[in-house]
Design a protein around this motif. Structure first.
Motif, PDB file in Angstrom:
ATOM      1  N   ALA A 196     -13.766  -4.452   7.665  1.00 13.63           N
ATOM      2  CA  ALA A 196     -13.139  -3.581   8.660  1.00 13.63           C
ATOM      3  C   ALA A 196     -13.649  -2.153   8.548  1.00 13.63           C
ATOM      4  O   ALA A 196     -13.894  -1.479   9.552  1.00 13.63           O
ATOM      5  CB  ALA A 196     -11.621  -3.634   8.501  1.00 13.63           C
ATOM      6  N   LYS A 197     -13.835  -1.665   7.334  1.00  9.09           N
ATOM      7  CA  LYS A 197     -14.349  -0.307   7.146  1.00  9.09           C
ATOM      8  C   LYS A 197     -15.775  -0.189   7.669  1.00  9.09           C
ATOM      9  O   LYS A 197     -16.137   0.810   8.286  1.00  9.09           O
ATOM     10  CB  LYS A 197     -14.294   0.075   5.665  1.00  9.09           C
ATOM     11  CG  LYS A 197     -12.888   0.328   5.132  1.00  9.09           C
ATOM     12  CD  LYS A 197     -12.940   0.801   3.690  1.00  9.09           C
ATOM     13  CE  LYS A 197     -11.532   0.996   3.139  1.00  9.09           C
ATOM     14  NZ  LYS A 197     -10.804   2.051   3.871  1.00  9.09           N
ATOM     15  N   ALA A 198     -16.588  -1.212   7.417  1.00 12.77           N
ATOM     16  CA  ALA A 198     -17.982  -1.170   7.849  1.00 12.77           C
ATOM     17  C   ALA A 198     -18.102  -1.187   9.367  1.00 12.77           C
ATOM     18  O   ALA A 198     -19.021  -0.588   9.933  1.00 12.77           O
ATOM     19  CB  ALA A 198     -18.752  -2.337   7.243  1.00 12.77           C
ATOM     20  N   ALA A 199     -17.171  -1.856  10.060  1.00  8.09           N
ATOM     21  CA  ALA A 199     -17.241  -1.989  11.513  1.00  8.09           C
ATOM     22  C   ALA A 199     -16.310  -1.035  12.246  1.00  8.09           C
ATOM     23  O   ALA A 199     -16.195  -1.117  13.470  1.00  8.09           O
ATOM     24  CB  ALA A 199     -16.913  -3.434  11.913  1.00  8.09           C
ATOM     25  N   ASP A 200     -15.625  -0.123  11.532  1.00 11.73           N
ATOM     26  CA  ASP A 200     -14.670   0.812  12.146  1.00 11.73           C
ATOM     27  C   ASP A 200     -13.577   0.080  12.912  1.00 11.73           C
ATOM     28  O   ASP A 200     -13.178   0.480  14.005  1.00 11.73           O
ATOM     29  CB  ASP A 200     -15.380   1.800  13.072  1.00 11.73           C
ATOM     30  CG  ASP A 200     -15.797   3.063  12.331  1.00 11.73           C
ATOM     31  OD1 ASP A 200     -15.358   3.243  11.178  1.00 11.73           O
ATOM     32  OD2 ASP A 200     -16.561   3.859  12.900  1.00 11.73           O
ATOM     33  N   VAL A 201     -13.095  -0.995  12.326  1.00 10.12           N
ATOM     34  CA  VAL A 201     -12.021  -1.793  12.929  1.00 10.12           C
ATOM     35  C   VAL A 201     -10.705  -1.451  12.235  1.00 10.12           C
ATOM     36  O   VAL A 201     -10.645  -1.380  11.000  1.00 10.12           O
ATOM     37  CB  VAL A 201     -12.316  -3.299  12.790  1.00 10.12           C
ATOM     38  CG1 VAL A 201     -11.130  -4.132  13.282  1.00 10.12           C
ATOM     39  CG2 VAL A 201     -13.571  -3.659  13.572  1.00 10.12           C
ATOM     40  N   THR A 202      -9.669  -1.235  13.013  1.00  3.40           N
ATOM     41  CA  THR A 202      -8.344  -0.991  12.446  1.00  3.40           C
ATOM     42  C   THR A 202      -7.729  -2.326  12.043  1.00  3.40           C
ATOM     43  O   THR A 202      -7.617  -3.237  12.860  1.00  3.40           O
ATOM     44  CB  THR A 202      -7.437  -0.286  13.461  1.00  3.40           C
ATOM     45  OG1 THR A 202      -8.038   0.951  13.845  1.00  3.40           O
ATOM     46  CG2 THR A 202      -6.073  -0.015  12.856  1.00  3.40           C
ATOM     47  N   LEU A 203      -7.348  -2.431  10.786  1.00  4.95           N
ATOM     48  CA  LEU A 203      -6.827  -3.684  10.234  1.00  4.95           C
ATOM     49  C   LEU A 203      -5.358  -3.504   9.864  1.00  4.95           C
ATOM     50  O   LEU A 203      -4.997  -2.576   9.129  1.00  4.95           O
ATOM     51  CB  LEU A 203      -7.639  -4.084   8.996  1.00  4.95           C
ATOM     52  CG  LEU A 203      -7.234  -5.359   8.267  1.00  4.95           C
ATOM     53  CD1 LEU A 203      -7.357  -6.576   9.180  1.00  4.95           C
ATOM     54  CD2 LEU A 203      -8.089  -5.558   7.012  1.00  4.95           C
ATOM     55  N   LEU A 204      -4.519  -4.383  10.388  1.00  8.98           N
ATOM     56  CA  LEU A 204      -3.082  -4.362  10.100  1.00  8.98           C
ATOM     57  C   LEU A 204      -2.722  -5.636   9.350  1.00  8.98           C
ATOM     58  O   LEU A 204      -2.851  -6.742   9.883  1.00  8.98           O
ATOM     59  CB  LEU A 204      -2.280  -4.271  11.400  1.00  8.98           C
ATOM     60  CG  LEU A 204      -0.752  -4.288  11.256  1.00  8.98           C
ATOM     61  CD1 LEU A 204      -0.263  -3.101  10.439  1.00  8.98           C
ATOM     62  CD2 LEU A 204      -0.079  -4.293  12.625  1.00  8.98           C
ATOM     63  N   LEU A 205      -2.307  -5.487   8.103  1.00  8.85           N
ATOM     64  CA  LEU A 205      -1.912  -6.610   7.261  1.00  8.85           C
ATOM     65  C   LEU A 205      -0.394  -6.665   7.168  1.00  8.85           C
ATOM     66  O   LEU A 205       0.259  -5.639   6.988  1.00  8.85           O
ATOM     67  CB  LEU A 205      -2.504  -6.478   5.858  1.00  8.85           C
ATOM     68  CG  LEU A 205      -4.027  -6.335   5.752  1.00  8.85           C
ATOM     69  CD1 LEU A 205      -4.427  -6.117   4.303  1.00  8.85           C
ATOM     70  CD2 LEU A 205      -4.731  -7.553   6.326  1.00  8.85           C
ATOM     71  N   ILE A 206       0.159  -7.849   7.274  1.00  6.25           N
ATOM     72  CA  ILE A 206       1.593  -8.051   7.104  1.00  6.25           C
ATOM     73  C   ILE A 206       1.813  -8.729   5.764  1.00  6.25           C
ATOM     74  O   ILE A 206       1.168  -9.738   5.454  1.00  6.25           O
ATOM     75  CB  ILE A 206       2.180  -8.903   8.246  1.00  6.25           C
ATOM     76  CG1 ILE A 206       1.992  -8.180   9.579  1.00  6.25           C
ATOM     77  CG2 ILE A 206       3.655  -9.191   8.005  1.00  6.25           C
ATOM     78  CD1 ILE A 206       2.504  -8.959  10.770  1.00  6.25           C
ATOM     79  N   GLY A 207       2.701  -8.159   4.952  1.00  9.28           N
ATOM     80  CA  GLY A 207       2.939  -8.686   3.621  1.00  9.28           C
ATOM     81  C   GLY A 207       4.402  -8.976   3.371  1.00  9.28           C
ATOM     82  O   GLY A 207       5.290  -8.487   4.082  1.00  9.28           O
ATOM     83  N   HIS A 208       4.646  -9.776   2.357  1.00  4.59           N
ATOM     84  CA  HIS A 208       6.012 -10.113   1.961  1.00  4.59           C
ATOM     85  C   HIS A 208       6.485  -9.155   0.881  1.00  4.59           C
ATOM     86  O   HIS A 208       5.711  -8.369   0.338  1.00  4.59           O
ATOM     87  CB  HIS A 208       6.065 -11.551   1.438  1.00  4.59           C
ATOM     88  CG  HIS A 208       5.611 -12.570   2.431  1.00  4.59           C
ATOM     89  ND1 HIS A 208       5.253 -13.852   2.080  1.00  4.59           N
ATOM     90  CD2 HIS A 208       5.449 -12.503   3.775  1.00  4.59           C
ATOM     91  CE1 HIS A 208       4.909 -14.533   3.156  1.00  4.59           C
ATOM     92  NE2 HIS A 208       5.002 -13.726   4.193  1.00  4.59           N
ATOM     93  N   VAL A 209       7.761  -9.228   0.574  1.00  6.62           N
ATOM     94  CA  VAL A 209       8.324  -8.450  -0.528  1.00  6.62           C
ATOM     95  C   VAL A 209       9.002  -9.405  -1.498  1.00  6.62           C
ATOM     96  O   VAL A 209       9.387 -10.520  -1.140  1.00  6.62           O
ATOM     97  CB  VAL A 209       9.339  -7.400  -0.032  1.00  6.62           C
ATOM     98  CG1 VAL A 209       8.669  -6.350   0.811  1.00  6.62           C
ATOM     99  CG2 VAL A 209      10.476  -8.056   0.736  1.00  6.62           C
ATOM    100  N   THR A 210       9.145  -8.960  -2.729  1.00  9.57           N
ATOM    101  CA  THR A 210       9.803  -9.754  -3.761  1.00  9.57           C
ATOM    102  C   THR A 210      11.319  -9.541  -3.696  1.00  9.57           C
ATOM    103  O   THR A 210      11.827  -8.767  -2.883  1.00  9.57           O
ATOM    104  CB  THR A 210       9.289  -9.348  -5.147  1.00  9.57           C
ATOM    105  OG1 THR A 210       9.614  -7.967  -5.373  1.00  9.57           O
ATOM    106  CG2 THR A 210       7.785  -9.509  -5.215  1.00  9.57           C
ATOM    107  N   LYS A 211      12.033 -10.231  -4.566  1.00 14.68           N
ATOM    108  CA  LYS A 211      13.484 -10.061  -4.608  1.00 14.68           C
ATOM    109  C   LYS A 211      13.876  -8.631  -4.961  1.00 14.68           C
ATOM    110  O   LYS A 211      14.919  -8.152  -4.537  1.00 14.68           O
ATOM    111  CB  LYS A 211      14.094 -11.030  -5.633  1.00 14.68           C
ATOM    112  CG  LYS A 211      13.988 -12.497  -5.231  1.00 14.68           C
ATOM    113  CD  LYS A 211      14.624 -13.395  -6.285  1.00 14.68           C
ATOM    114  CE  LYS A 211      14.526 -14.860  -5.879  1.00 14.68           C
ATOM    115  NZ  LYS A 211      15.134 -15.750  -6.910  1.00 14.68           N
ATOM    116  N   GLY A 212      13.045  -7.962  -5.724  1.00 11.91           N
ATOM    117  CA  GLY A 212      13.329  -6.585  -6.094  1.00 11.91           C
ATOM    118  C   GLY A 212      12.964  -5.569  -5.037  1.00 11.91           C
ATOM    119  O   GLY A 212      13.181  -4.373  -5.228  1.00 11.91           O
TER     120      GLY A 212
END
Length: 445
Positions: A196-212
């Motif tokens: 994404a950095k090499a191609a100037d693409v905006t990357l949106l990652l969705i992540g999980h969270v732990t119990k804490g």
């Protein structure tokens, strides 16, 4: 010539081992060692990298790409940065995918990686949100090595990966760990971030969270991305808070507020108007305080109720305020101001169950509980803001001028605050107090 050798790495502690063990010698976890193939040089070492003087590096421009949500742009510091990577984390069902889909619909050429939903399920979500005609290209292949060539050959404007825990590698490639493991998340996300950095693409990652409440996966993932956004919700479940815990291209003290509706997430541009009653009347046990979420002032009504206890141990029930903080403030009021709560149950609630973490709300809590105990109403156009110490002193708070300006804009006429200097003359009458006794003198008696 290069030769291939096989080592092993623990998916829990990431400690490499020269051979396989049933139990990791470093952390003691069972069945966590996975093979990794490495290539080493038998002859001369690789050529050293070239050195680039800082003064010869061209900074270049990083154009911003505005999202359709003004609140999201506020948190990001002015929109997405081309070539930047943003990680959004939050509890299941809090609205991460909804926000990602609504954001992606505002761009022209979008690649959406469906890891947790099938394309047909995503279509149903888009129809419910009124986004069925959005310019999205869906892919249900979560192999990072298959997505990476697309980013380099025909780069889209915006890429969404939902979620980063579902990313995988092709069977033919060597990869450490299993699907969703720490090592697998680190390797797959690193591959996409570099592309994404090499191609100037905006990357949106969705992540999980732990119990804490921490972002699930390796800490290295948070170091790799440019921005980490955490989504939270209030007790009522109606509002969503989006705060930045890391931002290379903007501030980390801004907070965005959204309301979850049937048509998706909507911006809340003036949250104080929602958290305050429309018809402000003088009612015993009600007081308004000012809290800061990042740099954003929020005026919230606190509601207290005190009743004679029917049990030997009086109850202390709090919604939106730390119960331990409430117990401490009641003890200060009883010791320093002579108010007796030992025979009363105390119930405290913030408007809408909105969570208030700041100690600057102490003065509002004290005013509301004292008003309820005395059964005397506090003037509805009065703001209470200040921290109360164990000695009963009222301590200064940060950004008091910003809080007072917000209160003046909403029609408040006076404010009970600590003694502290202000850079500008506020448009509201100031009633400074030094200790808890001064506060009670400012309340109706």
């Amino acid at each position: 010539m290069s030769r291939k050798r096989t080592n092993f790495i623990c998916s829990d502690c990431q400690t490499p081992q020269p051979r396989w063990y049933g139990r990791c010698p470093a952390c003691g976890s069972w069945n966590t060692l996975h093979p990794i193939e490495e290539f080493g040089e038998q002859s001369a070492a690789n050529s050293p990298p070239s050195l680039i003087p800082l003064r010869e590096v061209t900074a270049g421009s990083h154009p911003r790409r505005l999202a359709p949500h003004a609140e999201l742009n506020r948190v990001l510091g002015g929109g997405f940065v081309a070539g930047g990577t943003v990680l959004i984390a939050g509890d299941p069902g809090i609205g991460k995918s909804t926000l990602a889909l609504q954001t992606a619909a505002g761009f022209g050429n979008v690649l959406y990686v469906c890891g947790e939903e099938s394309p047909s399920q995503l279509k149903l979500r888009a129809e419910r949100l009124g986004l069925a005609d959005a310019a999205l290209h869906l892919i249900d292949d979560t192999r990072a090595d298959a997505i990476e060539p697309i980013l380099r050959s025909t780069p889209p404007e915006f890429v969404v990966v939902d979620s980063v825990q579902t990313l995988n590698f092709s069977q033919s490639l060597r990869a450490t760990g299993f699907l969703g493991s720490v090592s697998r998340i680190r390797e797959t996300s690193s591959l996409l971030i570099q592309a994404a950095k090499a191609a100037d693409v905006t990357l949106l990652l969705i992540g999980h969270v732990t119990k804490g409440g921490d972002v699930a996966g390796p800490m290295a993932l948070e170091h790799l991305v440019d921005t980490v956004l955490v989504m939270e919700q209030d007790v009522s479940g109606e509002f969503r808070l989006l705060r930045a815990t890391k931002n290379r291209f903007g501030p980390t003290d801004m907070v965005g507020l959204f309301r979850m509706t049937e048509s998706g997430l909507e911006d809340v541009s003036n949250p104080s108007e929602i958290l305050l009653p429309r018809d402000r009347r003088a009612v015993p046990g009600a007081a308004v305080t000012a809290s800061l979420e990042g740099k954003r002032p929020l005026l919230v009504e606190l509601q207290a109720l005190t009743v004679k206890t029917t049990y030997g141990m009086p109850k202390r029930v709090s919604t939106g305020i730390d119960p331990n903080r409430l117990s401490m403030l009641l003890a200060v009021l009883e010791r320093k101001a002579g108010l007796s709560f030992s025979q009363h149950d105390v119930y405290l609630n913030s408007a809408g169950g909105f969570r208030l973490r700041e100690t600057a709300t102490d003065l509002g809590v004290a005013a509301a509980t004292a008003s309820s105990l005395r059964n005397l109403a506090v003037p509805p156009d009065t703001l209470f803001c200040g921290e109360i110490s164990l000695s009963g002193e009222i301590r200064p708070v940060s950004r008091l001028g910003t809080r007072l300006a917000e209160a003046a804009g909403l029609g408040f006429r006076r404010a009970v605050v600590p003694y502290q200097p202000l850079s500008e003359e506020p448009e509201i009458a100031i009633h400074p107090v030094r200790n808890i006794e001064d506060l009670l003198c400012r309340l109706p008696s």
